[in-house]
Design an enzyme around this catalytic site. Structure first.
Site, mmCIF file in Angstrom:
data_model
loop_
_atom_site.group_PDB
_atom_site.id
_atom_site.type_symbol
_atom_site.label_atom_id
_atom_site.label_comp_id
_atom_site.label_asym_id
_atom_site.label_seq_id
_atom_site.Cartn_x
_atom_site.Cartn_y
_atom_site.Cartn_z
ATOM 1 N N ASP A 207 0.941 -1.264 -0.658
ATOM 2 C CA ASP A 207 -0.003 -0.321 -0.210
ATOM 3 C C ASP A 207 0.841 1.235 0.545
ATOM 4 O O ASP A 207 1.810 1.131 -0.387
ATOM 5 C CB ASP A 207 -1.237 -0.265 0.901
ATOM 6 N N HIS A 229 2.551 1.853 -3.615
ATOM 7 C CA HIS A 229 1.347 2.636 -3.772
ATOM 8 C C HIS A 229 1.578 4.087 -4.214
ATOM 9 O O HIS A 229 1.243 4.767 -4.370
ATOM 10 C CB HIS A 229 -0.311 2.260 -3.140
#
Length: 368
Positions: A207, A229
């Site tokens: 993430d 991410h």
């Protein structure tokens, strides 16, 4: 255990025979300032009065927090050996810090191991097992966390709500989650903070490497991010505090990640993002977007329809370079009408992917 306590009892027992010499009293005071604990309950219940706390191979029981949020001002906390946690489905956190002028560090070779694979099911915080947040660095003031080695957190690693906090040379390694269902394993989540300085971090996860949801005077520099991410602002909006101001993200690399640079604001919410600078960011192996800035998030996903309630102003993108995968988009900008302004866009050189045909309301100076 708190061995200094045993010394204190022995000294008291000798009072009946003779009063201790002044040097012995001084000795006792000095020794009682350092406390070594081998159980989480000892550390939580007996930390008061310790100027240095050593956490020696702590095994935190299932469903409990290693809570060091009420230590004396000026305390130094040291992790020794391997810190582990019992398994239970609950929201956590597994560790909590707080206080003023606190120093948190580890001895050589120490590791804080969340053994996250016991919770990983590919759903993160979106469903499946209830997974504990890992570490709360909340209510810390004028403090430093340095050199921690963190491994395999169930979900988000370090949540920051602090004032004047330095996080130096932190390693968060959730790479085992790549093939084992790790999800929502953010590195650093920052909110409601003033003065947060993250330097030299290494984050391997699934993430955001860093996600700044609110706060001001925030710096992330010298970071190495992979697998996740990217370097994110937001999503901003829909919280108690919805202002992000004066943020610098610089001299960092993002590899094998979904995004490189990302700013996202919430659909139909209010707030502001201002005075944000990304500079000297190197990208490689990006699978979705090199740079993505969008004002359309709702329930954690883009809607494709931007709104203007969270303007993005005084943004600088300077020296963001590198490569994305062939089916990735190099730059995507989706702004509401007039809600993105005063941008500086220099030295952006992202290659290898596609040009977006869906950009909207790109401010003067930027390119999409």
């Amino acid at each position: 255990m708190r061995s200094v306590k045993l010394f204190g009892l022995a000294a008291l027992g000798s009072l009946g025979a003779a009063a201790p010499a002044p040097s012995r009293v001084s000795d006792l005071t000095k020794r009682s300032s350092t406390c070594t604990f081998t159980a989480a309950s000892q550390a939580t219940e007996s930390a008061s009065g310790c100027s240095e706390i050593v956490l020696d191979n702590i095994e935190v029981p299932a469903g409990e927090t290693l809570d060091l949020s009420d230590v004396d001002d000026g305390t130094t906390i040291v992790f020794e050996g391997t810190t582990t946690f019992g398994y239970k489905e609950w929201s956590g956190p597994l560790i909590r810090f707080g206080g003023k002028d606190i120093t948190i560090k580890q001895n050589s070779g120490a590791v804080i191991d969340g053994e996250g694979s016991r919770w990983w099911d590919g759903e993160g915080t979106n469903g499946g097992k209830t997974k504990p947040k890992f570490m709360y660095a909340h209510s810390l003031e004028d403090s430093t966390i340095t050199g921690l080695s963190i491994k395999n957190t169930p979900v988000q690693a370090i949540s920051v709500q602090a004032t004047n906090l330095y996080l130096i040379d932190i390693t968060i390694d959730n790479s085992d989650g790549d093939d084992n269902g790790g999800h929502n394993t953010d590195g650093f989540d920052i909110s409601e903070s003033t003065g947060v300085y993250i330097r030299g971090a290494t984050v391997k996860n699934q993430d955001d490497c860093i996600a700044i949801n609110s706060g001001e005077n925030i710096e992330f520099s010298g970071g190495t991010c992979s697998g996740g991410h990217g370097l994110s602002i937001g999503s901003v909006g829909g919280r108690d505090d919805n202002t992000v101001k004066n943020v610098t993200i610089t001299d960092s690399t993002v590899t094998d990640s979904a995004n490189g640079v990302r700013i996202k604001t919430v659909y139909d919410a209010t707030g502001s993002v201002s005075q944000v600078t990304y500079s000297n960011i190197k990208l490689s192996g990006i699978t979705d977007y090199g740079i993505v800035i969008e004002q359309d998030y709702e329930n954690g996903s883009p809607t494709g329809t931007p709104t203007t309630g969270v303007p993005i102003t005084d943004l600088t993108i300077d020296g963001v370079t590198g490569t994305v995968e062939s089916d990735a988009v190099e730059v995507y900008i989706l702004c509401g009408d007039g809600s993105c302004s005063d941008w500086t866009w220099e030295g952006v050189d992202i290659t290898g992917g596609e040009k977006s045909s869906k950009c909207e309301n790109v401010p003067s100076g930027a390119s999409c």
